[in-house]
Write a protein that holds these residues in place. Sequence first.
Motif, PDB file in Angstrom:
ATOM      1  N   ALA A 143       0.836  -1.210   0.000  1.00 35.36           N
ATOM      2  CA  ALA A 143       0.000   0.000   0.000  1.00 35.36           C
ATOM      3  C   ALA A 143       0.870   1.258   0.000  1.00 35.36           C
ATOM      4  O   ALA A 143       0.562   2.234  -0.701  1.00 35.36           O
ATOM      5  N   LEU A 144       1.975   1.247   0.760  1.00 32.27           N
ATOM      6  CA  LEU A 144       2.874   2.396   0.781  1.00 32.27           C
ATOM      7  C   LEU A 144       3.536   2.597  -0.580  1.00 32.27           C
ATOM      8  O   LEU A 144       3.708   3.732  -1.044  1.00 32.27           O
ATOM      9  N   GLY A 149       3.628   5.690  -5.791  1.00 36.94           N
ATOM     10  CA  GLY A 149       3.325   5.813  -7.216  1.00 36.94           C
ATOM     11  C   GLY A 149       2.282   6.889  -7.484  1.00 36.94           C
ATOM     12  O   GLY A 149       2.398   7.654  -8.455  1.00 36.94           O
ATOM     13  N   MET A 150       1.275   6.975  -6.639  1.00 37.34           N
ATOM     14  CA  MET A 150       0.227   7.996  -6.813  1.00 37.34           C
ATOM     15  C   MET A 150       0.792   9.394  -6.625  1.00 37.34           C
ATOM     16  O   MET A 150       0.406  10.340  -7.334  1.00 37.34           O
ATOM     17  N   ILE A 151       1.723   9.538  -5.677  1.00 37.34           N
ATOM     18  CA  ILE A 151       2.343  10.852  -5.461  1.00 37.34           C
ATOM     19  C   ILE A 151       3.113  11.279  -6.706  1.00 37.34           C
ATOM     20  O   ILE A 151       3.074  12.449  -7.108  1.00 37.34           O
ATOM     21  N   LEU A 279       8.643  13.652  -6.918  1.00 41.69           N
ATOM     22  CA  LEU A 279       9.455  12.463  -7.172  1.00 41.69           C
ATOM     23  C   LEU A 279      10.113  11.960  -5.903  1.00 41.69           C
ATOM     24  O   LEU A 279      10.120  10.756  -5.636  1.00 41.69           O
ATOM     25  N   TRP A 280      10.669  12.868  -5.115  1.00 42.63           N
ATOM     26  CA  TRP A 280      11.513  12.443  -4.002  1.00 42.63           C
ATOM     27  C   TRP A 280      10.708  11.735  -2.916  1.00 42.63           C
ATOM     28  O   TRP A 280      11.114  10.684  -2.415  1.00 42.63           O
ATOM     29  N   ILE A 286       8.403   4.196  -2.464  1.00 44.14           N
ATOM     30  CA  ILE A 286       8.527   3.037  -3.355  1.00 44.14           C
ATOM     31  C   ILE A 286       9.773   2.225  -3.025  1.00 44.14           C
ATOM     32  O   ILE A 286       9.719   1.001  -2.881  1.00 44.14           O
ATOM     33  N   VAL A 287      10.909   2.894  -2.913  1.00 42.90           N
ATOM     34  CA  VAL A 287      12.174   2.203  -2.658  1.00 42.90           C
ATOM     35  C   VAL A 287      12.148   1.526  -1.293  1.00 42.90           C
ATOM     36  O   VAL A 287      12.540   0.355  -1.156  1.00 42.90           O
ATOM     37  N   SER A 288      11.682   2.233  -0.277  1.00 42.60           N
ATOM     38  CA  SER A 288      11.652   1.660   1.074  1.00 42.60           C
ATOM     39  C   SER A 288      10.751   0.431   1.123  1.00 42.60           C
ATOM     40  O   SER A 288      11.117  -0.608   1.696  1.00 42.60           O
TER      41      SER A 288
END
Length: 306
Positions: A143-144, A149-151, A279-280, A286-288
Amino acid sequence: MNQTRLHSNLFAVSNGGALAGAAFMIAAGAAFAVVNTSLQAVTMSMGMAPTAAAFWQYLVAMLCCLPWVMRTGFGVLKTENAGAHILRVVMAAIGVQFWVAGLAHVPIWQAIALIMTSPFFVTLGAGLFLGERVGIARWTATALGFAGGMIILAPWSDAFTAATMLPVAAAVFWAATSLMTKRLTKFESTRTITLYMLVLLTPINAGLAAGSGGFAVPDLSAAALVVLAGAMTMAAQWLIVRAYASADAAYVQPFDHVKLPLNIMAGWIVFGFVPGGNLWLGSLLIVSASIFIAHRETRQASLARA
């Protein structure tokens, strides 16, 4: 004395393998940055049809693989799961088409961040379609990841267009490809699965290109970039295999995310693309989340083997 020397040597081998694994994965990210920059140049700047670019890219990659294919032999293509192999490659080909089409319209930094949502679609598919048990921790991480992705997509902003969804569509189809691969590994060897991909992907891409504008290459500069993209595609795949062969997947996987800043840098140098502020934060989520899922799955696999 001998025991101390043995421990020292084992530590050196282990440490060397870890460093090699990290180096191979970072090099793969750099290779993918070259691939994506080249494809974006020929499609976005030179007007080459994305279907044609994908065909030539993977034809060149296939030609680079020919020595391995000839050495492996076509006997491994014998299978009782031909339909599953074909379906898997078709989904991979559709994912490739969406990805290259996305690069024709979406800045590299946004495209590469969105394609990194693919592991979350894998988790979703594994839970809904493969009947795998997905705990609350993985659902929360998924979900995170989707929130990240939505951000990045920012569908509420004026900059959002239908083309922005193309990398997400690629992530969906590549996730489906991963799920099919996971199922096939229960019945097939890695060589059989790989060879079916190599043999079938080029003709499928050829059919898609023939049905939507042909195989035209604008000029010699575009041809050179497509050849470069194809060669680096094969190089990147080889580097990834070497990375996972050199060190544990849980250790190597986080270095895969280095491709994000590498692609951002390539997009900025070549095209002047400057990432937006979304993006940041989105990439951090996404990465976490993807690192957490990869680490958890690797640990569970190790426990199951034990």
